[in-house]
Write a protein that holds these residues in place. Structure first.
Motif, short mmCIF file in Angstrom:
data_model
loop_
_atom_site.label_atom_id
_atom_site.label_comp_id
_atom_site.label_asym_id
_atom_site.label_seq_id
_atom_site.Cartn_x
_atom_site.Cartn_y
_atom_site.Cartn_z
N LYS A 153 0.84 -1.21 0.00
CA LYS A 153 0.00 0.00 0.00
C LYS A 153 0.87 1.27 0.00
CE LYS A 153 -3.92 -2.21 2.27
NZ LYS A 153 -4.94 -2.14 3.38
N VAL A 180 -7.48 -3.95 -6.27
CA VAL A 180 -7.10 -2.55 -6.02
C VAL A 180 -7.76 -1.66 -7.06
CG1 VAL A 180 -5.14 -0.94 -5.93
CG2 VAL A 180 -4.90 -3.24 -4.98
N SER A 181 -8.01 -0.40 -6.72
CA SER A 181 -8.58 0.57 -7.65
C SER A 181 -7.69 1.80 -7.73
CB SER A 181 -9.98 1.00 -7.19
OG SER A 181 -9.90 1.75 -5.99
N ASP A 183 -8.67 4.70 -6.97
CA ASP A 183 -8.96 5.43 -5.74
C ASP A 183 -8.11 4.92 -4.58
OD1 ASP A 183 -10.83 7.02 -7.01
OD2 ASP A 183 -12.54 5.80 -6.39
N ASP A 184 -7.86 3.63 -4.55
CA ASP A 184 -7.00 3.08 -3.49
C ASP A 184 -5.60 3.66 -3.56
OD1 ASP A 184 -8.97 1.42 -2.38
OD2 ASP A 184 -8.53 -0.20 -3.79
N ALA A 187 -5.82 6.92 -2.02
CA ALA A 187 -6.12 6.84 -0.58
C ALA A 187 -4.90 6.45 0.23
CB ALA A 187 -7.25 5.83 -0.35
N TRP A 188 -3.96 5.75 -0.37
CA TRP A 188 -2.74 5.36 0.32
C TRP A 188 -1.76 6.53 0.45
CZ3 TRP A 188 -1.93 0.41 -3.12
CH2 TRP A 188 -2.92 -0.54 -2.80
#
Length: 342
Positions: A153, A180-181, A183-184, A187-188
């Motif tokens: 991540k 996973v996307s 957006d992920d 977000a990380w």
């Protein structure tokens, strides 16, 4: 160089009519406007190939006037589907042929019933390979694969191809296979950008991104620049089960080994999912016009191979086959058959 002027029937454009010379007579079809060739970005594979073909077509087919415009693999099917059948020709990829026929993917959002009036002339046999590269200074210790990286991540700056590009679509599908996307990634603590392929090398070279995900031929000019200028460039392996997932769940992918001989930073081949590209037209294009366009391309295949390194594998006995979900246009099928390639 073989000349289709000498060995093929002639199409002669005069005024608003295109007169087609045939063995058993002649016919006339409307051709009141120049033909538009929908390619891709300047300097990219589609524009390079289309420029060579336009020169060959205009030399072999008297009076034919063709202008290339920038387009894209996903948008070109819409242009051809809606155009006058005799006034448009385009290039797309084998992923998009599946989406166009089935009304899926990004095409499905605009045409849920599909674009079913498209036919192929030839396949390019210029495979585009998927790959993830990372700056070595940003690579966590012990990580060698995409999956291992995503498990960390990490807060990284990611570059994908521009939205709607088959490479961006494939990047999204790879991430989804890993759970996973986009957006992920944000977000990380990271950042995601979507850029034309030519910008990927400059972004990596200038240190503006950490990871570049591409789908391109090998070798590609922008990749050679990246390979030569990013001294700590690392190619991440893709887990083979993820490659298998893409091939099993989506049309148009081919499981191959990414060649390693072109780039100093790539030490050995790795398994990836690749795609090819297709020259296509409207299904209602006059058969004789489709025949002449295809025959000209096939008879000048050696000239194309000599002109463009990216088309070094353009052999007529291959390119008449496996044209994605677009079947051969009857005129193309006739040209391939007469020349002994079907």
């Amino acid at each position: 160089m073989p000349s289709s002027k000498m060995s093929s029937p002639k199409i002669v454009a005069a005024g608003v009519a295109l007169a087609v010379g045939l063995a058993g007579g002649s016919k006339t079809m409307a051709q009141s406007e120049p033909m538009t060739a929908y390619a891709g970005s300047v300097g990219g594979l589609y524009m390079e190939v289309m420029s060579v073909w336009i020169s060959q077509w205009e030399n072999a087919i008297d009076g034919l006037d063709i202008s290339a415009v920038s387009g894209g693999g996903t948008t070109n099917p819409f242009h051809i589907s809606r155009a006058n059948p005799n006034q448009a020709i385009g290039i797309t990829d084998t992923l998009t042929t599946a989406d166009a026929m089935d009304g899926t993917g990004d095409i499905g959002s605009r045409a849920p019933d599909g674009l079913r009036n498209l036919k192929a002339l030839v396949r390019l046999n210029a495979l585009s390979h998927n790959a993830f590269m990372i700056r070595g200074s940003r690579l966590p210790e012990g990580v060698t694969t995409v999956g291992e990286l995503l498990e960390q991540k990490p807060a990284l700056r990611w570059a994908f191809f521009q939205r709607g590009n088959p490479g961006e679509l494939t990047g999204r599908r790879f991430l989804e296979a890993y759970g996973v996307s986009f957006d992920d990634l944000s977000a990380w603590g990271g950042r995601v950008s979507f850029n034309p392929q030519a910008e990927h090398s400059s972004l990596m070279i200038d240190g503006h991104v950490d990871v570049s995900m591409v789908m391109t031929r090998a070798p590609a000019a922008f990749m050679l620049d990246m390979d030569a200028s990013v001294r700590d460039l690392v190619w991440l392996k893709i887990e083979e089960e993820v490659v298998d997932h893409l091939i099993e769940n989506y049309g148009g992918y081919i499981k191959v080994e990414h060649p390693a001989e072109f780039y100093d930073s790539l030490k050995e081949p790795f398994v990836t999912a690749s795609v090819d590209h297709v020259l296509f037209v409207h299904e209602d294009m006059d058969e004789e016009l489709a025949y002449q366009l295809t025959r000209t391309v096939l008879e000048n295949a050696e000239a194309l191979r000599n002109s463009l390194q990216s088309m070094s594998e353009f052999y007529p006995d291959v390119v008449c086959h496996d044209t994605g979900r677009f079947e051969l246009h009857p005129g193309a099928e006739r040209a391939c058959t007469e020349l002994g390639h079907l």
